[in-house]
Design a protein around this motif. Sequence first.
Motif, mmCIF file in Angstrom:
data_model
loop_
_atom_site.group_PDB
_atom_site.id
_atom_site.type_symbol
_atom_site.label_atom_id
_atom_site.label_comp_id
_atom_site.label_asym_id
_atom_site.label_seq_id
_atom_site.Cartn_x
_atom_site.Cartn_y
_atom_site.Cartn_z
ATOM 1 N N MET A 70 0.839 -1.196 0.000
ATOM 2 C CA MET A 70 0.000 0.000 0.000
ATOM 3 C C MET A 70 0.879 1.252 0.000
ATOM 4 N N CYS A 71 0.360 2.310 -0.507
ATOM 5 C CA CYS A 71 1.078 3.566 -0.634
ATOM 6 C C CYS A 71 0.942 4.406 0.646
ATOM 7 N N LEU A 72 2.082 4.862 1.178
ATOM 8 C CA LEU A 72 2.082 5.675 2.386
ATOM 9 C C LEU A 72 1.293 6.970 2.190
ATOM 10 N N ILE A 73 1.427 7.601 1.024
ATOM 11 C CA ILE A 73 0.709 8.859 0.773
ATOM 12 C C ILE A 73 -0.792 8.584 0.678
ATOM 13 N N CYS A 74 -1.178 7.507 0.006
ATOM 14 C CA CYS A 74 -2.603 7.133 -0.042
ATOM 15 C C CYS A 74 -3.137 6.878 1.369
ATOM 16 N N ASP A 75 -2.330 6.236 2.213
ATOM 17 C CA ASP A 75 -2.730 6.014 3.612
ATOM 18 C C ASP A 75 -2.958 7.351 4.317
ATOM 19 N N ARG A 76 -2.052 8.296 4.117
ATOM 20 C CA ARG A 76 -2.191 9.618 4.745
ATOM 21 C C ARG A 76 -3.442 10.342 4.241
ATOM 22 N N ILE A 77 -3.719 10.208 2.945
ATOM 23 C CA ILE A 77 -4.920 10.826 2.376
ATOM 24 C C ILE A 77 -6.173 10.178 2.959
ATOM 25 N N ASN A 78 -6.173 8.861 3.114
ATOM 26 C CA ASN A 78 -7.312 8.188 3.743
ATOM 27 C C ASN A 78 -7.516 8.667 5.177
ATOM 28 N N MET A 79 -6.420 8.934 5.885
ATOM 29 C CA MET A 79 -6.534 9.495 7.235
ATOM 30 C C MET A 79 -7.186 10.878 7.185
ATOM 31 N N ILE A 80 -6.838 11.678 6.193
ATOM 32 C CA ILE A 80 -7.470 12.990 6.039
ATOM 33 C C ILE A 80 -8.970 12.812 5.822
ATOM 34 N N LYS A 81 -9.323 11.922 4.915
ATOM 35 C CA LYS A 81 -10.743 11.687 4.602
ATOM 36 C C LYS A 81 -11.509 11.155 5.810
ATOM 37 N N ASN A 82 -10.828 10.397 6.675
ATOM 38 C CA ASN A 82 -11.454 9.853 7.882
ATOM 39 C C ASN A 82 -11.383 10.799 9.078
ATOM 40 N N GLY A 83 -10.720 11.953 8.893
ATOM 41 C CA GLY A 83 -10.600 12.916 9.985
ATOM 42 C C GLY A 83 -9.608 12.517 11.049
ATOM 43 N N THR A 84 -8.630 11.656 10.699
ATOM 44 C CA THR A 84 -7.678 11.178 11.705
ATOM 45 C C THR A 84 -6.238 11.613 11.437
ATOM 46 N N ASN A 85 -6.016 12.509 10.486
ATOM 47 C CA ASN A 85 -4.654 12.980 10.206
ATOM 48 C C ASN A 85 -4.444 14.304 10.927
ATOM 49 N N PRO A 86 -3.681 14.298 12.027
ATOM 50 C CA PRO A 86 -3.514 15.531 12.812
ATOM 51 C C PRO A 86 -2.704 16.605 12.091
ATOM 52 N N TYR A 87 -2.031 16.257 10.990
ATOM 53 C CA TYR A 87 -1.174 17.198 10.279
ATOM 54 C C TYR A 87 -1.895 17.913 9.137
ATOM 55 N N PHE A 88 -3.127 17.521 8.867
ATOM 56 C CA PHE A 88 -3.904 18.091 7.772
ATOM 57 C C PHE A 88 -4.234 19.558 8.030
ATOM 58 N N VAL A 89 -4.047 20.379 6.970
ATOM 59 C CA VAL A 89 -4.313 21.819 7.061
ATOM 60 C C VAL A 89 -5.485 22.220 6.181
ATOM 61 N N LYS A 90 -5.442 21.865 4.882
ATOM 62 C CA LYS A 90 -6.477 22.340 3.968
ATOM 63 C C LYS A 90 -6.514 21.474 2.709
ATOM 64 N N GLU A 91 -7.726 21.311 2.183
ATOM 65 C CA GLU A 91 -7.913 20.636 0.901
ATOM 66 C C GLU A 91 -7.998 21.686 -0.197
ATOM 67 N N LEU A 92 -7.242 21.478 -1.271
ATOM 68 C CA LEU A 92 -7.323 22.309 -2.462
ATOM 69 C C LEU A 92 -7.906 21.454 -3.588
ATOM 70 N N GLN A 93 -8.068 22.010 -4.766
ATOM 71 C CA GLN A 93 -8.670 21.259 -5.867
ATOM 72 C C GLN A 93 -7.875 20.016 -6.233
ATOM 73 N N THR A 94 -6.547 20.137 -6.287
ATOM 74 C CA THR A 94 -5.731 19.012 -6.745
ATOM 75 C C THR A 94 -5.042 18.247 -5.627
ATOM 76 N N GLY A 95 -5.044 18.776 -4.418
ATOM 77 C CA GLY A 95 -4.294 18.097 -3.375
ATOM 78 C C GLY A 95 -4.627 18.549 -1.973
ATOM 79 N N TYR A 96 -3.892 17.964 -1.035
ATOM 80 C CA TYR A 96 -4.066 18.231 0.385
ATOM 81 C C TYR A 96 -2.790 18.848 0.944
ATOM 82 N N VAL A 97 -2.963 19.865 1.762
ATOM 83 C CA VAL A 97 -1.857 20.543 2.424
ATOM 84 C C VAL A 97 -1.709 19.947 3.819
ATOM 85 N N VAL A 98 -0.497 19.524 4.150
ATOM 86 C CA VAL A 98 -0.223 18.983 5.480
ATOM 87 C C VAL A 98 1.105 19.537 6.002
#
Length: 152
Positions: free
Chosen positions: A1-29
């Motif tokens: 599995m991809c570490l970045i995909c895992d981090r994105i799934n954490m963002i989508k699940n609300g469990t990534n404490p480093y998440f800042v903001k979603e933009l059109q093409t990506g996530y800021v952490v």
Amino acid sequence: MCLICDRINMIKNGTNPYFVKELQTGYVVIGDHQYFKGYTLFLYKQHKTELFQLDMEERTLFLKEMSIVAEAASKAFGAQKMNYELLGMGDSHMHWHLYPRAFGDLGEYGVNGNGPVWWYPKDKMYSDECRPTPDELNSMKTALLTELNKLI
């Protein structure tokens, strides 16, 4: 599995404490380790490995948004210079490493304290001492989000 995909799934699940903001093409952490204060990542939303895999419109938007994130990080953390990396040999999912830099921040590991971030020893850069505390992390996220919102 991809570490970045895992981090994105954490963002989508609300469990990534480093998440800042979603933009059109990506996530800021905020980066997990902060030897270079304000180290920020911009994660492409989809699992792609190369810029040339994106159609020109998407590629242009991704690069534009990355530049906005870099500007926000520079302003939020008082960078004297920004360093940009889109590597992918470790984690092939496209993501930008954005390093706010200060002249002399490499100390004895640079030439007059200066040089690329990879000159700093990895064991020191990724040590537990470089992890932000919860209060530091919240402060950094707020500062970065404030600057992002001014630019978008």
